[in-house]
Write a protein that holds these residues in place. Structure first.
Motif, PDB file in Angstrom:
ATOM      1  N   GLU A 276      -5.661  10.282 -16.180  1.00  0.00           N
ATOM      2  CA  GLU A 276      -5.397  10.067 -14.474  1.00  0.00           C
ATOM      3  C   GLU A 276      -5.931   8.433 -14.419  1.00  0.00           C
ATOM      4  O   GLU A 276      -5.244   7.629 -13.327  1.00  0.00           O
ATOM      5  N   LEU A 277      -7.342   8.284 -14.804  1.00  0.00           N
ATOM      6  CA  LEU A 277      -7.601   7.171 -14.753  1.00  0.00           C
ATOM      7  C   LEU A 277      -7.082   5.683 -14.914  1.00  0.00           C
ATOM      8  O   LEU A 277      -7.083   4.909 -14.625  1.00  0.00           O
ATOM      9  N   ALA A 278      -6.188   5.920 -16.012  1.00  0.00           N
ATOM     10  CA  ALA A 278      -6.247   4.913 -16.405  1.00  0.00           C
ATOM     11  C   ALA A 278      -4.198   4.904 -16.281  1.00  0.00           C
ATOM     12  O   ALA A 278      -4.130   3.257 -15.813  1.00  0.00           O
ATOM     13  N   ARG A 279      -3.795   5.234 -15.333  1.00  0.00           N
ATOM     14  CA  ARG A 279      -2.915   5.453 -14.951  1.00  0.00           C
ATOM     15  C   ARG A 279      -3.028   4.963 -14.079  1.00  0.00           C
ATOM     16  O   ARG A 279      -1.971   4.091 -12.872  1.00  0.00           O
ATOM     17  N   LEU A 280      -4.100   4.782 -12.626  1.00  0.00           N
ATOM     18  CA  LEU A 280      -3.999   4.401 -12.058  1.00  0.00           C
ATOM     19  C   LEU A 280      -4.692   3.000 -11.341  1.00  0.00           C
ATOM     20  O   LEU A 280      -3.869   2.179 -11.007  1.00  0.00           O
ATOM     21  N   LEU A 281      -5.548   2.842 -12.697  1.00  0.00           N
ATOM     22  CA  LEU A 281      -5.644   1.367 -12.816  1.00  0.00           C
ATOM     23  C   LEU A 281      -4.418   0.641 -13.024  1.00  0.00           C
ATOM     24  O   LEU A 281      -4.510  -0.249 -12.903  1.00  0.00           O
TER      25      LEU A 281
ATOM     26  N   LEU B 188       0.814  -1.225   0.261  1.00  0.00           N
ATOM     27  CA  LEU B 188       0.309   0.117   0.054  1.00  0.00           C
ATOM     28  C   LEU B 188       1.089   0.955   0.085  1.00  0.00           C
ATOM     29  O   LEU B 188       0.787   2.437  -0.491  1.00  0.00           O
ATOM     30  N   ALA B 189       1.695   1.117   0.678  1.00  0.00           N
ATOM     31  CA  ALA B 189       2.327   2.133   1.172  1.00  0.00           C
ATOM     32  C   ALA B 189       3.697   2.647  -0.434  1.00  0.00           C
ATOM     33  O   ALA B 189       3.528   3.822  -1.573  1.00  0.00           O
ATOM     34  N   SER B 190       3.427   1.829  -1.267  1.00  0.00           N
ATOM     35  CA  SER B 190       4.269   1.173  -2.572  1.00  0.00           C
ATOM     36  C   SER B 190       3.653   2.630  -3.469  1.00  0.00           C
ATOM     37  O   SER B 190       3.086   3.104  -4.235  1.00  0.00           O
ATOM     38  N   PHE B 191       1.837   1.941  -3.212  1.00  0.00           N
ATOM     39  CA  PHE B 191       1.081   2.390  -4.284  1.00  0.00           C
ATOM     40  C   PHE B 191       0.142   3.543  -3.879  1.00  0.00           C
ATOM     41  O   PHE B 191       0.365   4.039  -5.007  1.00  0.00           O
TER      42      PHE B 191
ATOM     43  N   ASP C  69      -7.977   1.166  -3.533  1.00  0.00           N
ATOM     44  CA  ASP C  69      -6.513   0.841  -3.664  1.00  0.00           C
ATOM     45  C   ASP C  69      -6.439  -1.215  -3.512  1.00  0.00           C
ATOM     46  O   ASP C  69      -7.734  -1.615  -3.284  1.00  0.00           O
ATOM     47  N   PRO C  70      -5.713  -1.008  -3.588  1.00  0.00           N
ATOM     48  CA  PRO C  70      -5.195  -3.124  -3.742  1.00  0.00           C
ATOM     49  C   PRO C  70      -5.423  -3.856  -2.433  1.00  0.00           C
ATOM     50  O   PRO C  70      -5.437  -4.432  -2.712  1.00  0.00           O
TER      51      PRO C  70
ATOM     52  N   GLY D  33      -2.719  -0.333 -10.095  1.00  0.00           N
ATOM     53  CA  GLY D  33      -2.948  -1.729  -9.425  1.00  0.00           C
ATOM     54  C   GLY D  33      -4.157  -0.775  -8.673  1.00  0.00           C
ATOM     55  O   GLY D  33      -5.705  -1.994  -8.574  1.00  0.00           O
ATOM     56  N   ALA D  34      -4.861  -0.102  -8.218  1.00  0.00           N
ATOM     57  CA  ALA D  34      -6.826   0.740  -8.886  1.00  0.00           C
ATOM     58  C   ALA D  34      -7.268  -0.606  -9.208  1.00  0.00           C
ATOM     59  O   ALA D  34      -7.175  -0.755  -9.846  1.00  0.00           O
TER      60      ALA D  34
END
Length: 126
Positions: free
Chosen positions: A78-83, A18-21, A103-104, A86-87
């Protein structure tokens, strides 16, 4: 006189994951870690976020969540980046001006359509 939020604590199964995400999502950096978890922070006086290891899994919808806003691109980009980080899309639906993601580990957060300025360049290495 008023108070200020010093830390935001997120209980989780895998603090490193989670910290990495969240570092990738927010542009934060880890600054402390031990057997209990990982702490991350931004370049400014934003509250630190601590990911603390717990044994019990998340069971229900969050009572508190983050609204995150893009800084240098539109919501769709931004949605594409977050997905890609690992979102996942949540079963909870947004209004059209925001998208509900997880989040993951399944913690809900909202990606808003409104852009906000980026934080200043990161501070020195911790």
């Amino acid at each position: 006189m008023a108070s200020r939020i010093g830390d935001i604590i997120i209980d989780c199964k895998d603090p490193e994951l989670l910290a990495s995400f969240w570092c990738e999502l927010l542009g934060y950096r880890p600054f402390a870690r031990d057997e209990t978890g990982v702490a991350i922070r931004g370049a400014t006086i934003s509250p630190d976020i601590l990911f603390l290891r717990v044994s019990e899994p998340k069971k229900t919808k969050n009572r508190l969540h983050f609204d995150v806003c893009p800084t240098d691109r539109g919501q769709d980009e931004e949605l594409a980046r977050l997905l890609g980080l690992g979102a996942k899309r949540s079963s909870i639906t947004g209004s059209g001006s925001w998208v509900v993601l997880e989040d993951p580990e399944g913690n809900e957060f909202c990606l808003m359509s409104r852009r906000i300025p980026a934080e200043p360049a990161p501070f020195h290495e911790a």
